[in-house]
Every structure is written in C-alpha cells, then in structure tokens.
Design a protein around this motif. Structure first.
Motif, PDB file in Angstrom:
ATOM      1  N   ARG A 108     -21.072  23.583 -13.435  1.00 16.68           N
ATOM      2  CA  ARG A 108     -21.635  23.016 -14.802  1.00 16.68           C
ATOM      3  C   ARG A 108     -21.298  21.821 -15.037  1.00 16.68           C
ATOM      4  O   ARG A 108     -20.336  21.164 -14.237  1.00 16.68           O
ATOM      5  N   ARG A 109     -22.276  20.908 -15.580  1.00 14.19           N
ATOM      6  CA  ARG A 109     -22.203  19.515 -15.521  1.00 14.19           C
ATOM      7  C   ARG A 109     -22.277  19.194 -17.071  1.00 14.19           C
ATOM      8  O   ARG A 109     -22.738  19.595 -17.862  1.00 14.19           O
ATOM      9  N   GLU A 112     -25.076  19.307 -20.234  1.00 13.70           N
ATOM     10  CA  GLU A 112     -26.032  20.485 -20.275  1.00 13.70           C
ATOM     11  C   GLU A 112     -25.645  21.144 -21.633  1.00 13.70           C
ATOM     12  O   GLU A 112     -24.448  21.134 -22.027  1.00 13.70           O
ATOM     13  N   GLY A 132     -17.540  17.789 -22.417  1.00 14.57           N
ATOM     14  CA  GLY A 132     -18.564  18.757 -22.041  1.00 14.57           C
ATOM     15  C   GLY A 132     -18.470  20.028 -22.904  1.00 14.57           C
ATOM     16  O   GLY A 132     -17.871  20.201 -23.555  1.00 14.57           O
ATOM     17  N   GLY A 150     -15.054  17.516 -18.638  1.00 13.18           N
ATOM     18  CA  GLY A 150     -16.022  18.358 -18.189  1.00 13.18           C
ATOM     19  C   GLY A 150     -16.299  19.535 -18.949  1.00 13.18           C
ATOM     20  O   GLY A 150     -15.489  20.101 -19.586  1.00 13.18           O
ATOM     21  N   GLY A 168     -12.441  17.493 -14.821  1.00 11.72           N
ATOM     22  CA  GLY A 168     -13.527  18.435 -14.673  1.00 11.72           C
ATOM     23  C   GLY A 168     -12.769  19.925 -13.755  1.00 11.72           C
ATOM     24  O   GLY A 168     -11.695  19.784 -13.230  1.00 11.72           O
ATOM     25  N   GLU A 186     -12.705  16.878  -8.826  1.00 17.12           N
ATOM     26  CA  GLU A 186     -13.768  16.510  -7.965  1.00 17.12           C
ATOM     27  C   GLU A 186     -13.715  17.200  -6.620  1.00 17.12           C
ATOM     28  O   GLU A 186     -12.997  18.139  -6.414  1.00 17.12           O
TER      29      GLU A 186
END
Length: 337
Positions: A108-109, A112, A132, A150, A168, A186
C-alpha cells in the motif's frame, strides 16, 4: 502467516495455471492448473494456500513438513516434492517466486484511498506532514516537518519523529525517537537471477520498533523480506546506521555511527557496537557482547565476549596479533636498514 493487511493488499486468489503462464514455469501436475493459491510464503511459513520456492535439495525435509500448495522448483528437485504439493518447474525458482509475489501482493502506498488516519488528542503535526490511510498517531507524539507516515503505520504515545523522516510498514511503540532524515520500512536488499537479468526479491515483512528506541539521523532500517525486522526496547542507534531486513536487535543495545548490520542477524540484549562495525548476514551475537570499532564480524560471537579486528576475533587475540605484526614489521625494517 500472510503479509500484514495494514500494509499489503491481497490480490489473490490466483490459479496455478496463471502463475505458470506468468513465470514461464511448467506444472508438474497439469491437471492441477485450476488449483488456487492466496499468496506467497517463505518455506518455513508456507501452507496449503501458499506458493513457495526451493533452491536447495537439502531443504526438502523442511518443505515436506510445511506442505505448501505449490512450489517453484528446478527440474532436478521436482521429484522430491511431497504429496499434495504441485511443482512449478523452472530454471529460476527464486525469480519466478518474485514474479508471483508481485501478482499476489501489493504494498500500500501514500495517497491511495482507505480508512482515514487517526490522530489522538495532544499529538502535534508540523507543516508538510503526510499521513497515509489508516495510520495512527498516539497522544503526545510530535511529528516534524515534511515527514511521511505510510498507510497503516501505528505510532505510539510521546514519540518524537523528526523532520523528513519516512516511516512505512512499521509498528512503533511509546517514547520512540526517530531523528531527521531516517528511513524506516524501505525494502531490504535482495535479488535473484532471472531470464532477463537480476530481479528484486519481494519484501513483505514489517519493522517493529519497541518502546524507548532511539534511531539516529539519516539511519535506515529495512523492513523484513517476510519475517519482521525488530529493534528491542530501549536500544539506541546512532546517526548513519544501516540495519538490514529480518534483523532482530535485543533490548538496551547501542550502535555507534556507520555500523552496518546485514540481513537476518540476531543480536542479543545489551550488545554494544563501536563506530563503523560491520556484521555479515545470518550471524548470531550473544547477550552483552562488545564489538569494537571498525570490526568485521563474520561468525557468531558468544555472549559476554569482546571482539575486534577484520575479520573479527576475540579482543585479546586480536591485540596480541596486532602487537606481533608491529614488532615484526619494525624488526624487518631495522634489518633492511
């Protein structure tokens, strides 16, 4: 175990026939082409709804114990697959597994859609912070300018997240400090040879930072390939440190600047690293060990021992060898004069 749905979208189920077409593999049992799998999994975590890969015949007993639904395997090892496991026969099992992972799971980014982020009362977000979908921020936490948090990330209470941090695929405890520019979550480094060259291996794990951890400026902590990368309670990480995927760091550890920890290393409680120390992959370092500055650790270190040198060995042995070399060098120099 499937990838955490807070961080990864599941794109399955997918039939084995589709995976065979996608990867160029050949089914060992063509009649099983309509069988479906839900995701990929490493060998130790594979089950009947997963596809895994095998590159070493010595792991066939582990494969038999796991009993996955399907396995990417070379022609020479396909005959050893256990009953119920369909072979996807290919010359590059690891690369084919990577392709399957991209088809079955999607990270998931930021940007979105999804569940809105939740920020408890008393948290402070500086200008430019990006949250996010589904992210959670605890009471009393401060997040610096232009930090990117994230989707699905959970940050505990009374934390300090510095400016320009990227965070993230992570679960963060209380009272954690992450200084400016750090990158957490990452992808870890991993590649396999494919028909068209090197392909990136899937990185479907998480990062877990337990209570009281400090992570220095511009440091990097990679998320796990499938297992989690974990930094234990109250461990203190200096600036410009790299911790690779699947590493497990114990409680109350200290790492000075430029330390580099390779993938799947296990570090006990209370371990100390001098600046620029490096550790090879899959090494185990026992509780209370000390690694001297600039050491290159290539094998396991027992609990409580102090090691130094390159390659690293017990500290007194390293000092004796260094002193002997110094004397010999001086003696030879005197002889030549």
């Amino acid at each position: 175990m499937t990838p955490d749905p807070r961080f990864y979208d599941a794109l399955g189920p997918v039939s084995l026939a589709e995976l065979a077409r996608l990867t160029g593999a050949e089914l060992s049992a063509p009649e099983a082409g309509e069988r479906q799998v839900l995701g990929v999994a490493i060998l130790s975590r594979a089950g009947p709804d997963a596809v895994t890969f095998l590159t070493n015949a010595r792991l066939l007993p582990e494969l038999a114990a796991a009993r996955p639904g399907a396995c990417f395997v070379s022609a020479g090892e396909a005959a050893g697959l256990p009953d119920g496991c369909v072979g996807l026969v290919t010359g590059q099992p690891q690369a084919a597994y990577a392709q399957a992972a991209e088809r079955l799971h999607r990270p998931r980014r930021v940007g979105e859609g999804g569940t809105p982020a939740a920020v408890e009362e008393g948290a402070v977000l500086a200008p430019g912070v990006v949250l996010g979908a589904g992210a959670r921020v605890g009471r009393g936490t401060l997040i610096g300018a232009n930090a990117v948090i994230g989707p699905g990330v959970a940050i505990g209470r009374d934390c300090v997240i510095g400016a320009n941090v990227t965070l993230g695929f992570a679960l963060v405890g209380d009272r954690v400090r992450i200084h400016a520019g750090a990158a957490v979550g990452e992808p870890g480094f991993g590649a396999a040879a494919g028909a068209g060259g090197l392909v990136d291996m899937p990185q479907l794990g998480r990062v877990i930072l337990q209570d009281g951890v400090t992570l220095g400026a511009n440091s990097c902590v990679d998320r796990g390939a499938f297992e989690d990368t974990v930094i234990g309670e109250n461990s203190k990480i200096d600036n410009l440190v790299h911790i690779a995927h699947n590493v497990r760091v114990g409680r109350n550890c200290a790492m000075a600047a430029f330390t580099g920890i390779s993938g799947s290393v296990v570090i006990g409680d209370g371990v100390q690293f001098g600046g620029k120390a490096g550790v090879a992959d899959h090494v185990v370092i026992g509780d209370g060990a000390i690694v001297a500055a600039d050491a290159a650790v290539m094998r396991d270190i027992p609990a409580g021992e102090k090691w130094g040198g390159s390659p690293a060995r017990p500290f007194r042995q390293w000092m004796r060898e260094t002193a002997w070399l110094t004397r010999e060098a001086g003696r030879r120099k005197g002889t030549q004069a």
